[in-house]
Every structure is written in C-alpha cells, then in structure tokens.
Design an enzyme around this catalytic site. Structure first.
Site, PDB file in Angstrom:
ATOM      1  N   ARG A   1       2.275   5.978  -4.853  1.00  0.00           N
ATOM      2  CA  ARG A   1       1.302   6.818  -4.164  1.00  0.00           C
ATOM      3  C   ARG A   1       1.595   8.276  -4.518  1.00  0.00           C
ATOM      4  NH1 ARG A   1      -1.419   3.833  -0.658  1.00  0.00           N
ATOM      5  NH2 ARG A   1      -2.341   5.624   0.392  1.00  0.00           N
TER       6      ARG A   1
ATOM      7  N   GLY B   1      -3.075   5.769  -3.152  1.00  0.00           N
ATOM      8  CA  GLY B   1      -2.441   4.774  -4.003  1.00  0.00           C
ATOM      9  C   GLY B   1      -2.939   4.890  -5.422  1.00  0.00           C
TER      10      GLY B   1
ATOM     11  N   GLU C   1       0.028  -1.679   0.783  1.00  0.00           N
ATOM     12  CA  GLU C   1      -0.389  -0.276   0.669  1.00  0.00           C
ATOM     13  C   GLU C   1      -0.405   0.398   2.040  1.00  0.00           C
ATOM     14  OE1 GLU C   1      -3.145   1.325  -2.212  1.00  0.00           O
ATOM     15  OE2 GLU C   1      -3.796  -0.736  -2.635  1.00  0.00           O
TER      16      GLU C   1
ATOM     17  N   HIS D   1       2.534 -12.451  -6.254  1.00  0.00           N
ATOM     18  CA  HIS D   1       2.236 -13.281  -5.081  1.00  0.00           C
ATOM     19  C   HIS D   1       2.929 -14.617  -5.326  1.00  0.00           C
ATOM     20  CE1 HIS D   1      -1.037 -14.300  -1.884  1.00  0.00           C
ATOM     21  NE2 HIS D   1       0.144 -14.767  -1.558  1.00  0.00           N
TER      22      HIS D   1
ATOM     23  N   THR E   1      -4.488 -12.599  -2.179  1.00  0.00           N
ATOM     24  CA  THR E   1      -3.679 -11.580  -2.856  1.00  0.00           C
ATOM     25  C   THR E   1      -4.197 -10.167  -2.591  1.00  0.00           C
ATOM     26  OG1 THR E   1      -3.054 -13.181  -4.555  1.00  0.00           O
ATOM     27  CG2 THR E   1      -2.731 -10.857  -5.087  1.00  0.00           C
TER      28      THR E   1
END
Length: 127
Positions: A111, A60, A41, A67, A33
């Site tokens: 972000r 970020g 990202e 997941h 994960t």
C-alpha cells in the site's frame, strides 16, 4: 507512528455472500479468493489508518496471495496483517488468513500513503 512489526487482526465469519459462487470467481460454496484478498487489504488498511494523521490514507497497489484451503460457510477465520517494511510512503504487509490454526491464505500486500485531497485533484486533472 507506523513501525515495522505492528499487527492487526480481524475475525470474520464466512457467509453465503462471501463464496466463490456469489463472487463469480468459481462455482463452489466456499470462501472466494477475491473476498479473502479484500479482507487482507482491509486488515492492512486498518493497521495503517490508525497511525496516520487526518487527511492521509493508503491505497493498495499490489497483492501476491496464495489461497491454500477451502473454507465453508459458517466457519470463522482470523485475518492477520503485519507491517513488514516501510520505504518512505510504501508499506509492505505480510498477510494471512487462518481457520482453526490452519493457513487458508498467505502472501504480501503493498500500500502507499497518500494525501486524499491531492489524490483526487490529480485524478480530476488527468486526461
């Protein structure tokens, strides 16, 4: 210029170094994960970076990810990022990882656009 709806895609082959067992996030040999999130990202960073002027980048600040499916070593996945929202310096992305047409992970990622020089100066002057 950044615009809502812009997309970026990366293809990745899952290696042994990308597994939960290697990332210390589990004990199985499937896509970890934390690695999946890093790829999400990265796709978002690359999408934004190609449109920003020199000296600017993004950092970020938030991930909200599910997941959904294990992915074995050797499998290829598509990592997709779509710019969903622009609020001044705040960018929100829809992110997704797909294996053979099936969602492995989905979610959103935020972000912020920063001036790199000012960012470092602020950190140096913070106690």
């Amino acid at each position: 210029m950044l615009e809502v709806g812009m997309k970026y895609e990366i293809d990745r082959v899952v290696t042994e170094n990308d597994t939960a067992a290697k990332a210390a996030s589990g004990s199985v040999e499937v896509l970890a994960t934390p690695v999946m999130i890093a790829w999400m990202e990265e796709a978002s960073l690359r999408l934004a970076q190609k449109e920003l002027e020199e000296g600017l980048t993004t950092v970020g600040t938030e991930v909200n990810i599910k997941h959904l499916k294990g992915t074995l070593v050797g499998k290829t996945v598509k990592v997709l990022s779509t710019l969903k929202e622009i609020d001044r310096k705040r960018l929100v992305f829809d992110v997704e990882v797909i294996e053979d047409g099936v969602a492995v992970g989905t979610g959103s990622h935020t972000r912020f656009i920063i001036d790199t020089t000012k960012f470092y100066e602020k950190l140096k002057n913070t106690k």
